[in-house]
Design an enzyme around this catalytic site. Structure first.
Site, PDB file in Angstrom:
ATOM      1  N   SER A   6       0.835  -1.213  -0.059  1.00 44.72           N
ATOM      2  CA  SER A   6      -0.103   0.050  -0.021  1.00 44.72           C
ATOM      3  C   SER A   6       0.977   1.253   0.104  1.00 44.72           C
ATOM      4  O   SER A   6       1.303   1.794   1.004  1.00 44.72           O
ATOM      5  CB  SER A   6      -1.026  -0.022   1.263  1.00 44.72           C
ATOM      6  OG  SER A   6      -1.454   0.977   1.369  1.00 44.72           O
ATOM      7  N   HIS A  31      -0.617  -1.155  -4.502  1.00 43.63           N
ATOM      8  CA  HIS A  31      -2.092  -0.840  -3.975  1.00 43.63           C
ATOM      9  C   HIS A  31      -1.898   0.454  -3.700  1.00 43.63           C
ATOM     10  O   HIS A  31      -1.453   0.909  -2.682  1.00 43.63           O
ATOM     11  CB  HIS A  31      -2.346  -1.604  -2.919  1.00 43.63           C
ATOM     12  CG  HIS A  31      -3.574  -1.474  -2.446  1.00 43.63           C
ATOM     13  ND1 HIS A  31      -4.610  -2.202  -2.785  1.00 43.63           N
ATOM     14  CD2 HIS A  31      -3.995  -0.624  -1.161  1.00 43.63           C
ATOM     15  CE1 HIS A  31      -5.935  -1.892  -1.941  1.00 43.63           C
ATOM     16  NE2 HIS A  31      -5.391  -1.180  -1.061  1.00 43.63           N
ATOM     17  N   ASP A  33      -4.051   3.440  -2.017  1.00 42.96           N
ATOM     18  CA  ASP A  33      -5.377   3.863  -1.403  1.00 42.96           C
ATOM     19  C   ASP A  33      -5.641   5.278  -1.732  1.00 42.96           C
ATOM     20  O   ASP A  33      -5.171   6.334  -1.256  1.00 42.96           O
ATOM     21  CB  ASP A  33      -5.093   3.732   0.120  1.00 42.96           C
ATOM     22  CG  ASP A  33      -5.164   2.341   0.448  1.00 42.96           C
ATOM     23  OD1 ASP A  33      -6.248   1.620   0.092  1.00 42.96           O
ATOM     24  OD2 ASP A  33      -4.071   1.599   1.201  1.00 42.96           O
ATOM     25  N   MET A  35      -8.576   8.217  -0.981  1.00 47.83           N
ATOM     26  CA  MET A  35      -9.529   8.560   0.098  1.00 47.83           C
ATOM     27  C   MET A  35      -9.896  10.170  -0.139  1.00 47.83           C
ATOM     28  O   MET A  35      -9.037  10.974  -0.325  1.00 47.83           O
ATOM     29  CB  MET A  35      -9.133   8.182   1.557  1.00 47.83           C
ATOM     30  CG  MET A  35      -8.239   6.779   1.751  1.00 47.83           C
ATOM     31  SD  MET A  35      -7.911   6.668   3.428  1.00 47.83           S
ATOM     32  CE  MET A  35      -7.021   5.100   3.469  1.00 47.83           C
ATOM     33  N   HIS A  64      -7.493   1.791  -5.233  1.00 47.41           N
ATOM     34  CA  HIS A  64      -8.375   1.274  -4.409  1.00 47.41           C
ATOM     35  C   HIS A  64      -9.164   2.591  -3.844  1.00 47.41           C
ATOM     36  O   HIS A  64      -8.637   3.202  -3.255  1.00 47.41           O
ATOM     37  CB  HIS A  64      -7.902   0.580  -2.931  1.00 47.41           C
ATOM     38  CG  HIS A  64      -8.858   0.224  -2.033  1.00 47.41           C
ATOM     39  ND1 HIS A  64      -8.445   0.013  -0.762  1.00 47.41           N
ATOM     40  CD2 HIS A  64     -10.294   0.193  -1.994  1.00 47.41           C
ATOM     41  CE1 HIS A  64      -9.550  -0.338   0.122  1.00 47.41           C
ATOM     42  NE2 HIS A  64     -10.715  -0.073  -0.831  1.00 47.41           N
ATOM     43  N   MET A  66     -11.678   4.732  -2.360  1.00 47.28           N
ATOM     44  CA  MET A  66     -12.872   4.865  -1.102  1.00 47.28           C
ATOM     45  C   MET A  66     -13.039   6.366  -1.235  1.00 47.28           C
ATOM     46  O   MET A  66     -12.764   7.256  -0.467  1.00 47.28           O
ATOM     47  CB  MET A  66     -11.820   4.684   0.335  1.00 47.28           C
ATOM     48  CG  MET A  66     -11.444   3.193   0.350  1.00 47.28           C
ATOM     49  SD  MET A  66      -9.953   2.831   1.682  1.00 47.28           S
ATOM     50  CE  MET A  66      -8.853   3.107   0.360  1.00 47.28           C
ATOM     51  N   MET A 132     -11.645  -6.736   3.119  1.00 48.17           N
ATOM     52  CA  MET A 132     -11.342  -5.524   4.064  1.00 48.17           C
ATOM     53  C   MET A 132     -11.149  -6.355   5.253  1.00 48.17           C
ATOM     54  O   MET A 132     -12.189  -6.942   5.976  1.00 48.17           O
ATOM     55  CB  MET A 132     -12.163  -4.428   4.079  1.00 48.17           C
ATOM     56  CG  MET A 132     -11.952  -3.360   2.850  1.00 48.17           C
ATOM     57  SD  MET A 132     -10.831  -2.989   2.308  1.00 48.17           S
ATOM     58  CE  MET A 132      -9.978  -2.028   3.592  1.00 48.17           C
ATOM     59  N   ASP A 168      -7.053  -6.779   2.714  1.00 50.39           N
ATOM     60  CA  ASP A 168      -6.411  -5.585   2.747  1.00 50.39           C
ATOM     61  C   ASP A 168      -6.589  -5.143   4.090  1.00 50.39           C
ATOM     62  O   ASP A 168      -7.971  -4.987   4.465  1.00 50.39           O
ATOM     63  CB  ASP A 168      -7.047  -4.715   1.707  1.00 50.39           C
ATOM     64  CG  ASP A 168      -6.501  -3.262   1.901  1.00 50.39           C
ATOM     65  OD1 ASP A 168      -5.408  -2.974   2.486  1.00 50.39           O
ATOM     66  OD2 ASP A 168      -7.172  -2.114   1.371  1.00 50.39           O
TER      67      ASP A 168
HETATM   68  C1  DX5 Z   1      -7.219   1.053   4.601  1.00 52.46           C
HETATM   69  C2  DX5 Z   1      -6.547   0.932   3.384  1.00 52.46           C
HETATM   70  C3  DX5 Z   1      -5.469  -0.343   3.626  1.00 52.46           C
HETATM   71  C4  DX5 Z   1      -4.581   0.193   4.456  1.00 52.46           C
HETATM   72  C5  DX5 Z   1      -3.631  -1.079   4.815  1.00 52.46           C
HETATM   73  O1  DX5 Z   1      -8.256   1.766   4.706  1.00 52.46           O
HETATM   74  O2  DX5 Z   1      -7.589   0.468   2.416  1.00 52.46           O
HETATM   75  O3  DX5 Z   1      -4.932  -0.424   2.069  1.00 52.46           O
HETATM   76  O4  DX5 Z   1      -3.439   1.291   4.026  1.00 52.46           O
HETATM   77  O5  DX5 Z   1      -2.839  -0.570   6.097  1.00 52.46           O
HETATM   78  P1  DX5 Z   1      -2.142  -1.547   6.916  1.00 52.46           P
HETATM   79  O6  DX5 Z   1      -1.745  -2.637   6.243  1.00 52.46           O
HETATM   80  O7  DX5 Z   1      -1.301  -1.051   7.889  1.00 52.46           O
HETATM   81  O8  DX5 Z   1      -3.381  -2.043   7.917  1.00 52.46           O
HETATM   82 ZN    ZN Z   2      -6.723  -0.309   0.271  1.00 48.68          ZN
END
Ligand code: DX5
Ligand code: ZN
Length: 206
Positions: A6, A31, A33, A35, A64, A66, A132, A168
């Site tokens: 990530s 990956h 993230d 947001m 990903h 979000m 998740m 994830d």
């Molecule tokens: C959470 C993200 C994950 C996160 C994983 O909202 O989608 O991808 O960054 O982080 P770790 O591996 O530290 O839980």
């Molecule tokens: Zn993620």
């Protein structure tokens, strides 16, 4: 099992060096993230980050999403070089978003408290399921163990379809053992970036 760091949790002051280290250690994809501070209570990066990453790697990039309106941004992520795009089943626009995903692998993400039955109707039109094991929003959270039976169930269902299973959230050298039999792909932030990257990646390959 494919490993996807990530990447927004890496030390971004030297992204190019981190990419080199990760690829010397044989990671399989990135990956990213994404947001928006609305769908989840945190803000990270957007398509421009994917575009930057695309310039320095040939590995597949997963976005990903979000964000509240993934349908409005899917094309921007494709144009920026994403190879895989993941939207949440909990998002009211997931179907519109999936319909805009041409020429990329389509992923559906499912939150810890959402029943697996929710995604069954669309399993024949997606390429992977992102299970998740934390509540989306932040890295560094604790792995939610009660999701494991859902993963087992999904592994059974997988026999009748053509999708991969990804996980994830909270995956590290201690928790990987609990999911490794059920997944084809693993995403991790703190499990890779806190401590020694090389050792952490090695430990994930059990
Ligand atoms: C959470 C993200 C994950 C996160 C994983 O909202 O989608 O991808 O960054 O982080 P770790 O591996 O530290 O839980
Ligand atoms: Zn993620």
């Amino acid at each position: 099992m494919k490993i996807g760091p990530s990447i927004v949790s890496a030390d971004l002051t030297c992204l190019i060096n981190v990419v080199k280290i990760l690829e010397n250690n044989g990671i399989d994809f990135y990956h990213v993230d994404v947001m928006d501070g609305n769908f989840v209570p945190n803000i990270t990066v957007g398509p421009d980050f994917v575009k930057t990453l695309r310039k320095i790697t040939e590995k597949p990039i997963e976005a990903h999403l979000m964000i509240s309106r993934p349908d409005l941004y899917v094309e921007r992520f494709i144009d920026s070089g994403a190879d895989m795009i993941t939207v949440h089943i909990e998002n009211e626009y997931y179907n519109e978003a999936l319909n805009k995903m041409s020429k990329v692998r389509k992923g559906i993400a499912i939150n810890p408290e959402t029943a697996i039955e929710k995604i069954i109707p669309i399993l024949d039109k997606i390429d992977f399921v992102l299970v998740m094991t934390v509540h989306p929003g932040f890295s560094g959270q604790k792995f939610i163990e009660s999701v494991v039976p859902k993963m087992k169930k999904l592994k059974e269902i997988q026999k009748n379809y053509n999708f991969e299973i990804s996980v994830d959230g909270g995956i590290n050298k201690h928790t990987i053992i609990k999911v490794k039999d059920y997944v084809d792909m693993v995403c991790a932030a703190s499990g890779i970036f806190s401590g020694d990257i090389t050792e952490n990646i090695k430990a994930l390959r059990i």
